[in-house]
Write an enzyme that holds these catalytic residues in place. Structure first.
Site, PDB file in Angstrom:
ATOM      1  CE  LYS A 271      -0.632   0.731   4.954  1.00 37.91           C
ATOM      2  NZ  LYS A 271       0.076  -0.323   5.684  1.00 37.91           N
TER       3      LYS A 271
ATOM      4  CD  GLU B 221       3.686  -7.001   8.435  1.00 39.90           C
ATOM      5  OE1 GLU B 221       2.974  -5.908   8.646  1.00 39.90           O
ATOM      6  OE2 GLU B 221       2.900  -7.996   8.631  1.00 39.90           O
TER       7      GLU B 221
ATOM      8  CE1 TYR C 224       1.232   3.618   3.324  1.00 43.56           C
ATOM      9  CE2 TYR C 224       3.170   4.657   4.423  1.00 43.56           C
ATOM     10  CZ  TYR C 224       2.489   3.469   4.284  1.00 43.56           C
ATOM     11  OH  TYR C 224       2.687   2.584   4.757  1.00 43.56           O
TER      12      TYR C 224
ATOM     13  CG  PHE D 187      -5.002  10.097   4.617  1.00 48.15           C
ATOM     14  CD1 PHE D 187      -6.401   9.984   5.168  1.00 48.15           C
ATOM     15  CD2 PHE D 187      -5.349  10.684   3.531  1.00 48.15           C
ATOM     16  CE1 PHE D 187      -7.474  10.094   4.804  1.00 48.15           C
ATOM     17  CE2 PHE D 187      -6.723  10.919   2.813  1.00 48.15           C
ATOM     18  CZ  PHE D 187      -7.617  10.817   3.535  1.00 48.15           C
ATOM     19  CG  ASP D 188       2.282   8.986   6.355  1.00 49.76           C
ATOM     20  OD1 ASP D 188       2.118   8.330   7.396  1.00 49.76           O
ATOM     21  OD2 ASP D 188       3.069   9.009   5.786  1.00 49.76           O
TER      22      ASP D 188
ATOM     23  CG  HIS E 274       2.258  -1.966  11.732  1.00 50.53           C
ATOM     24  ND1 HIS E 274       3.641  -1.551  11.324  1.00 50.53           N
ATOM     25  CD2 HIS E 274       1.644  -1.191  11.139  1.00 50.53           C
ATOM     26  CE1 HIS E 274       3.534  -0.444  10.634  1.00 50.53           C
ATOM     27  NE2 HIS E 274       2.539  -0.033  10.517  1.00 50.53           N
TER      28      HIS E 274
ATOM     29  N   GLY F 223       7.424  -0.438   4.794  1.00 47.70           N
ATOM     30  CA  GLY F 223       7.033   0.281   3.631  1.00 47.70           C
ATOM     31  C   GLY F 223       7.862   1.546   3.280  1.00 47.70           C
TER      32      GLY F 223
ATOM     33  N   GLY G  75       6.906   0.395   9.958  1.00 48.86           N
ATOM     34  CA  GLY G  75       7.133   1.770  10.447  1.00 48.86           C
ATOM     35  C   GLY G  75       8.415   2.389  10.736  1.00 48.86           C
TER      36      GLY G  75
HETATM   37  C1  LIG Z   1       1.044   0.001   6.357  1.00 53.95           C
HETATM   38  C2  LIG Z   1       1.505  -1.252   7.219  1.00 53.95           C
HETATM   39  C3  LIG Z   1       2.902  -1.737   6.928  1.00 53.95           C
HETATM   40  C4  LIG Z   1       3.917  -0.648   6.553  1.00 53.95           C
HETATM   41  O1  LIG Z   1       4.061   0.484   7.419  1.00 53.95           O
HETATM   42  P1  LIG Z   1       5.199   1.559   6.828  1.00 53.95           P
HETATM   43  O2  LIG Z   1       5.086   2.535   7.999  1.00 53.95           O
HETATM   44  O3  LIG Z   1       5.085   1.991   5.602  1.00 53.95           O
HETATM   45  O4  LIG Z   1       6.442   0.740   7.168  1.00 53.95           O
HETATM   46  C5  LIG Z   1       3.177  -2.597   7.785  1.00 53.95           C
HETATM   47  N1  LIG Z   1       2.402  -3.500   8.294  1.00 53.95           N
HETATM   48  C6  LIG Z   1       1.268  -3.234   8.234  1.00 53.95           C
HETATM   49  C7  LIG Z   1       0.189  -4.304   9.120  1.00 53.95           C
HETATM   50  C8  LIG Z   1       0.539  -2.182   7.768  1.00 53.95           C
HETATM   51  O5  LIG Z   1      -0.739  -1.764   8.061  1.00 53.95           O
END
Ligand SMILES: *Cc1c(COP(=O)(O)O)cnc(C)c1O
Length: 428
Positions: A81, A289, A403, A345-346, A211, A291, A251
């Site tokens: 995402k 995870e 994002y 949103f961020d 997360h 992003g 995160g």
């Molecule tokens: C959005 C999300 C991420 C990624 O978050 P970042 O802040 O971009 O690293 C990882 N895991 C879950 C479950 C998320 O919803």
């Protein structure tokens, strides 16, 4: 080839076709602002004022390198995402990333484009649409997260071979953008009950996930979550589950400039907690995870000034020292309904600067930068000082990869920036 890309080949760049996208490969190391200036110059000659973005693929590779050096244990599953650009997601897959997907469309994109096999996808949304669970079952996406009993019944009914990660609550409430209590069970009270319930229903729980949300203020929250997770590994194993996967979520800041603590310190503290609670001898696979960590600093967005209005400072500030001071309102062709949606949103406030330095324009004035739509909330930033800009000039916004594209709308008919990909020959 795009008409304007031919121009770049005359300047040390070879245009390489990468799955239908064009990548400008330069003979020399190039930075984003330098490339943006070349494109802007060319656009001006073409009388083209459309916004654009430059995508520095060397930075993407550097980020992966940094991850591997500091976090060799935490196998990344990129959060789709965050930025779903076809070139970026394919390169991340080629570099060995798995994927964190949250919906049928995200899963289908990854599989249809053969980015990674289904085993490397985590369906990491604790809130799953019924038809999506059925779909996941049909195509062999088995690894999913959950945090409540009701979801277990849904999965039991709709999925033939689920392997679950129990998501526990771990949130940095002081972070850039907190998840509040939308996700994650309480690790002390609810966690053990859910492990028991899943066992009774015959659903294997293969590990724990969390997360923490966005932006680390300190590493205490995550270190405590690692400890909680270890405890639940004990409970789960005693309950009868075979626990083999620990997912530490995302995160991680998009760059040290964007985060509160440097990534080296974050990874050091987490590695230490992992070594304490999940030593390699335990044989647990650690996944993550991330992003924004990978993509935030890869993309810069360059917007065009479509209107510039001279006003008095009193129109910009509540109680300015000098209400009659010369000030400016600038309107640009991207805003909060487009690439700058992260402002809403961020909680991310990008700071722009003139793309070109103009001699004789050194004097600075207060100004507001507005987006192009007819909505009053479409305001990008207020600046104490910036040199005077003319209509047709460009503003450069760095760190616009996370994002932005995925949350953009075309409200009022304004377009997203076209992505120009570049790198240098050595990296390619
Ligand atoms: C959005 C999300 C991420 C990624 O978050 P970042 O802040 O971009 O690293 C990882 N895991 C879950 C479950 C998320 O919803």
């Amino acid at each position: 080839m795009h008409p304007n890309e031919a121009d770049f080949t005359q300047d040390g760049a070879e245009i390489v076709n990468f799955h239908g996208a064009h990548i400008m490969v330069y003979d020399y190391p190039a930075d984003s602002k330098y490339i943006a200036r070349k494109i802007a110059n060319f656009k001006e000659r073409m009388e083209d004022d459309a916004l654009f973005a430059v995508v520095n693929l060397k930075v993407l590779l550097d980020r992966m390198e940094e991850w591997k050096i500091n976090f060799s244990r935490a196998e990344p599953h990129y959060a789709f995402k965050c930025n779903n650009d076809p070139v970026i997601v394919r390169i991340l897959a080629n570099l060995g990333c798995g994927y964190d997907c949250a919906s049928k469309d995200e899963i289908d994109y990854v599989l249809d484009n053969k980015l990674v096999p289904s085993e490397k996808i985590i369906y990491a949304n604790t809130v799953k649409t019924q038809s999506f669970i059925k779909h996941a079952s049909k195509i062999g996406i088995n690894l999913m997260t959950f945090d409540n009993e009701e979801e277990l019944y849904k999965i039991k009914k709709l999925h033939s071979d689920p392997k679950l990660l129990l998501r526990i609550y771990a949130s940095d409430n002081y972070g850039q953008c907190s998840f509040g209590k939308k996700f994650g069970c309480d690790p002390d009270e609810e966690g053990p009950k859910l492990l028991q319930k899943a066992f009774e229903l015959g659903i294997p729980v293969v590990g724990i996930s969390f997360h923490i949300g966005i932006g680390f203020n300190d590493t205490q929250v995550i270190c405590k979550a690692i400890k909680d997770a270890r405890n639940l590994f004990e409970v789960g194993t005693k309950t009868g589950h075979k626990m083999t996967i620990f997912d530490i979520g995302g995160g991680f800041p998009g760059s040290d400039k964007m985060g509160k603590i440097p990534f080296k310190k974050i990874s050091f503290d987490i590695n230490q907690a992992l070594d304490e609670h999940f030593p390699e001898s335990m044989g647990v696979k650690i996944v993550s995870e991330p992003g924004r960590f990978f993509v935030a600093s890869v993309v810069s967005v360059i917007v065009n000034i479509i209107a510039a209005t001279k006003v008095k400072a009193s129109r910009i500030f509540e109680n300015p020292e000098n209400p009659d001071e010369e000030a400016y309102l600038y309107y640009v062709n991207d805003g909060n309904f487009g690439s700058f949606s992260g402002r809403l949103f961020d909680n991310y406030t990008p700071k722009g600067e003139p793309l070109f330095i103009e001699s004789g324009h050194e004097k600075e004035y207060p100004c507001i930068i507005y987006g192009p739509t007819c909505n009053g909330a479409d305001k990008i930033e207020v600046k104490e000082k910036m040199r005077k800009m003319e209509v047709g000039e460009w503003l450069f916004y760095d760190d616009m990869g996370a994002y932005t594209k995925t949350i953009s709308t075309n409200f009022n008919g304004f377009k997203q920036p076209k992505y120009f990909y570049f790198t240098d020959r050595e990296t390619w």
